[in-house]
Design an enzyme around this catalytic site. Structure first.
Site, PDB file in Angstrom:
ATOM      1  N   ASP A 108       3.818 -14.220  -7.270  1.00  0.00           N
ATOM      2  CA  ASP A 108       4.122 -13.372  -6.127  1.00  0.00           C
ATOM      3  C   ASP A 108       5.529 -13.689  -5.646  1.00  0.00           C
ATOM      4  O   ASP A 108       5.954 -14.843  -5.657  1.00  0.00           O
ATOM      5  CB  ASP A 108       3.111 -13.654  -4.999  1.00  0.00           C
ATOM      6  CG  ASP A 108       2.526 -12.378  -4.424  1.00  0.00           C
ATOM      7  OD1 ASP A 108       3.303 -11.600  -3.834  1.00  0.00           O
ATOM      8  OD2 ASP A 108       1.304 -12.167  -4.557  1.00  0.00           O
ATOM      9  N   ASP A 210       5.935  -8.326  -3.136  1.00  0.00           N
ATOM     10  CA  ASP A 210       5.215  -7.988  -1.919  1.00  0.00           C
ATOM     11  C   ASP A 210       5.986  -6.923  -1.116  1.00  0.00           C
ATOM     12  O   ASP A 210       7.195  -7.059  -0.911  1.00  0.00           O
ATOM     13  CB  ASP A 210       5.078  -9.270  -1.092  1.00  0.00           C
ATOM     14  CG  ASP A 210       4.115  -9.132   0.056  1.00  0.00           C
ATOM     15  OD1 ASP A 210       2.925  -8.915  -0.184  1.00  0.00           O
ATOM     16  OD2 ASP A 210       4.572  -9.240   1.220  1.00  0.00           O
ATOM     17  N   GLU A 276       4.445  -3.922  -5.076  1.00  0.00           N
ATOM     18  CA  GLU A 276       3.388  -3.466  -4.173  1.00  0.00           C
ATOM     19  C   GLU A 276       3.931  -2.260  -3.422  1.00  0.00           C
ATOM     20  O   GLU A 276       4.791  -2.392  -2.557  1.00  0.00           O
ATOM     21  CB  GLU A 276       2.981  -4.553  -3.179  1.00  0.00           C
ATOM     22  CG  GLU A 276       1.728  -4.128  -2.405  1.00  0.00           C
ATOM     23  CD  GLU A 276       1.553  -4.782  -1.040  1.00  0.00           C
ATOM     24  OE1 GLU A 276       0.496  -4.553  -0.427  1.00  0.00           O
ATOM     25  OE2 GLU A 276       2.468  -5.477  -0.571  1.00  0.00           O
ATOM     26  N   HIS A 337      -6.627  -8.685  -3.079  1.00  0.00           N
ATOM     27  CA  HIS A 337      -6.946  -9.595  -1.976  1.00  0.00           C
ATOM     28  C   HIS A 337      -6.811  -8.942  -0.596  1.00  0.00           C
ATOM     29  O   HIS A 337      -6.942  -9.633   0.409  1.00  0.00           O
ATOM     30  CB  HIS A 337      -6.024 -10.810  -2.067  1.00  0.00           C
ATOM     31  CG  HIS A 337      -4.576 -10.420  -1.893  1.00  0.00           C
ATOM     32  ND1 HIS A 337      -3.905  -9.652  -2.822  1.00  0.00           N
ATOM     33  CD2 HIS A 337      -3.717 -10.628  -0.893  1.00  0.00           C
ATOM     34  CE1 HIS A 337      -2.681  -9.434  -2.392  1.00  0.00           C
ATOM     35  NE2 HIS A 337      -2.525 -10.009  -1.226  1.00  0.00           N
ATOM     36  N   ASP A 338      -6.505  -7.650  -0.573  1.00  0.00           N
ATOM     37  CA  ASP A 338      -6.363  -6.957   0.720  1.00  0.00           C
ATOM     38  C   ASP A 338      -7.453  -5.913   0.945  1.00  0.00           C
ATOM     39  O   ASP A 338      -7.527  -5.325   2.028  1.00  0.00           O
ATOM     40  CB  ASP A 338      -5.008  -6.230   0.785  1.00  0.00           C
ATOM     41  CG  ASP A 338      -3.832  -7.189   0.818  1.00  0.00           C
ATOM     42  OD1 ASP A 338      -3.995  -8.307   1.338  1.00  0.00           O
ATOM     43  OD2 ASP A 338      -2.748  -6.818   0.322  1.00  0.00           O
TER      44      ASP A 338
HETATM   45  C1  NOJ Z   1       0.907  -7.483   1.301  1.00  0.00           C
HETATM   46  C2  NOJ Z   1       0.043  -8.603   0.839  1.00  0.00           C
HETATM   47  O1  NOJ Z   1      -0.736  -8.172  -0.243  1.00  0.00           O
HETATM   48  C3  NOJ Z   1      -0.780  -9.024   2.033  1.00  0.00           C
HETATM   49  O2  NOJ Z   1      -1.806  -9.916   1.686  1.00  0.00           O
HETATM   50  C4  NOJ Z   1       0.155  -9.617   3.044  1.00  0.00           C
HETATM   51  O3  NOJ Z   1      -0.558  -9.945   4.216  1.00  0.00           O
HETATM   52  C5  NOJ Z   1       1.278  -8.630   3.407  1.00  0.00           C
HETATM   53  N1  NOJ Z   1       1.833  -7.976   2.258  1.00  0.00           N
HETATM   54  C6  NOJ Z   1       2.402  -9.346   4.116  1.00  0.00           C
HETATM   55  O4  NOJ Z   1       3.101 -10.172   3.229  1.00  0.00           O
END
Ligand code: NOJ
Ligand code: CA
Length: 542
Positions: A108, A210, A276, A337-338
């Site tokens: 990441d 990210d 992302e 993970h989100d």
């Molecule tokens: C996206 C990430 O996937 C998430 O887990 C994170 O909280 C936010 N960006 C901020 O970095």
């Protein structure tokens, strides 16, 4: 466009497996997963035989130094490992051990913001004249003392925090401990490109970047327009969803930065850039670059946003295929993970198997989230145990803890993840839903996934062939995957009813894999019988 399978890059033909390091395997008895834990489980991921998953690359969510306000997405040193996860020496060992097994390492990269404990921010906030002041985004209050603009944080509340010491606000679109870097400052760009070089020299094969679309904001930081159709029942502090995201992301100038990032990757051999990226298709597709000079894989999250419907899934795939320029390689994601676990989102394990078959047989690189291969469902986290800042600020139903529960390895206490109480509770079903138990059951989700991964690996049509949808009646998604003389037909029954598929197909067919046990090997192509939620992959001659 289809390319001969032999010319495909590793990140095109391979499967990426996402590891959330906190939750994979703990080896030093503190209840938090670590790098040594990942090393211990590499053979599970790929030992070169069909007894393993056979994945080709792992993407590790952040393990760099961090005060953990957002569990690692608040980095205080980009070039070191947080002691919670291990050391740089452990990381080097992980890279060597992974490479020995043919597994690539993707890490990441968090370019939009640092931790407020990063030395750069500590300097920046120390005075208005500090040389690092302009490394972050500082603004005066409006004449009436109010916030510089109306932007909201993704995690609730305004995107600005006032710093009384120097009398200005700084920008943070996540928690206030994640101040945003100013990528319009060339020194920031240099420093952040050097971070990429640091890891590539250590052998890293690629980066998942990210919120890459956020790194450049409107020069004048204009107010975002109000969202005319905000989602219903927003918590009062969700200022973010009340606005349209116009001036805070996807600015034209961001592409110059993404090109700089890509040319830095290209200073090394064969590295991959994954972004992302959310947002509408026309904005999203620009991140490939006009001629492929930006990211190789802007993450495609569109399948996660579809309801459980064959038509909706097909429409999403076809829309994507139509939007891609000829050089662009597709990719698909069903969980991370989100997001809530898809076994829960899609309604159950039968649906999860079918979704897994879709993910692994579409044209493009699939990313599989740890635990999805054993059918992990959303964890049940009592309100007082919620640790995710999004859940704490915006309400339990927005908590991402549910998809971050410990990996379930066996039926011993704490599921073989740790021998002490883990940082998040282990799901109650761990005594039966675990790697050890599923490994001995030929009908388990894991056994199915292993067959699916290895079938894909050995099939140029599946990992590299063309995609051609077939009009099918009912709630059924049917497509051809073809390469040279190899023809595979994938038929996915999304409905809870048995289905007799008459799609005008002919040819001699043999079953390569079904989501269901006891599938007959002989198949009649012009009247294909599919059980509820059954998916099949067929080899078709002629
Ligand atoms: C996206 C990430 O996937 C998430 O887990 C994170 O909280 C936010 N960006 C901020 O970095
Ligand atoms: Ca540990």
């Amino acid at each position: 466009m289809t390319l001969p399978p032999s010319t495909l890059k590793w990140w095109q033909r391979g499967v990426v497996y996402q590891i959330y390091p906190r939750s994979f395997k703990d080896t030093n008895h503190d209840g938090v997963g670590d790098l040594n834990g990942i090393i211990e489980k590499l053979d599970y991921l790929n030992d070169g035989t069909p007894n393993s998953l056979g994945i080709d690359a792992i993407w590790l969510s952040p393990f760099q130094r961090s005060p953990m306000a957002d569990f690692g997405y608040d980095v205080s040193d980009y070039c070191d490992v947080d002691p919670l996860f291990g050391t740089l020496a452990d990381f080097d060992r992980l890279t060597a051990e992974a490479h020995r097994r043919g597994i690539k390492i993707i890490i990441d990269y968090v370019p939009n913001h640092t931790s407020d404990q990063h030395p750069w921010f500590i300097e920046s906030r120390s005075s208005r004249t500090n040389p690092k002041r302009d490394w972050y985004i500082w603004r005066d209050p409006k004449p009436d003392g109010s916030l510089p603009n109306n932007w909201g944080s993704f995690f609730g509340g305004p995107a600005w925090t006032f710093d009384p010491a120097t009398g200005q606000y700084y920008l943070h679109q996540f928690v206030k401990e994640q101040p945003e870097l100013n990528w319009r400052n060339p020194e920031v760009v240099q420093a952040m490109l050097d971070v990429l070089r640091f890891w590539m020299k250590r052998g890293v094969d690629g980066f998942r970047m990210d919120v890459i679309g956020l790194i450049i904001k409107d020069k004048d930081l204009r107010d975002n327009p109000l969202n005319p159709n905000p989602p219903a029942n927003l918590p009062p502090n969700d200022l973010f969803s009340r606005l349209l995201q116009v001036y805070n992301m996807d600015q034209d100038e961001v592409h110059e930065m993404v090109r700089r990032i890509r040319s830095t990757l290209d200073e090394f051999d064969d590295r991959v850039g994954i972004g992302e990226l959310w947002g509408p298709l026309d904005r999203w597709v620009r991140y490939y670059g006009k001629n492929g000079e930006e990211l190789q894989l802007p993450f495609n999250f569109r399948l996660m946003q579809q309801p459980w419907s064959a038509q909706a899934m097909r429409a999403s795939v076809d829309e994507l295929e139509a939007a891609l320029p000829p050089f662009a390689w597709p990719n698909y994601v069903l969980g991370n993970h989100d997001q809530p676990r898809f076994a829960s989102r899609f309604g159950g394990l039968a649906q999860a198997r079918l979704a897994g078959m879709m993910l692994l047989t579409l044209r493009g690189t699939p990313t599989v989230y740890y635990g999805d291969e054993i059918g992990l469902e959303n964890g049940v986290i009592p309100p007082e145990k919620i640790v995710d800042p999004q859940g704490k600020n915006l309400g339990a139903e927005r908590s991402r803890d549910v998809c971050r529960t410990p990996m379930q390895w066996d039926s011993s206490p704490f599921a073989g993840f740790s021998d002490v109480e883990p940082w998040l509770p282990v799901s109650a079903d761990y005594t039966t839903r675990n790697v050890a138990a599923e490994s001995t059951d030929p009908n388990s989700m894991l056994s199915f996934y292993r067959r699916l991964f290895w079938l894909r690996k050995g099939s140029p049509a599946l990992f590299g062939g063309s995609y051609r949808p077939v009009d099918a009646p009912g709630d059924c998604f049917v497509y051809w995957r073809e390469s040279g003389s190899e023809r595979k037909l994938v038929a996915l029954n999304f409905s809870a009813k048995p289905l007799r598929l008459q799609a005008g197909l002919s040819g001699k067919a043999r079953l390569a894999l079904s989501t269901h046990p006891d599938a007959p090997a002989g198949v009649t192509l012009d009247a294909l019988e599919l059980r509820p939620y059954e998916g099949v992959i067929l080899d078709v001659e002629g």
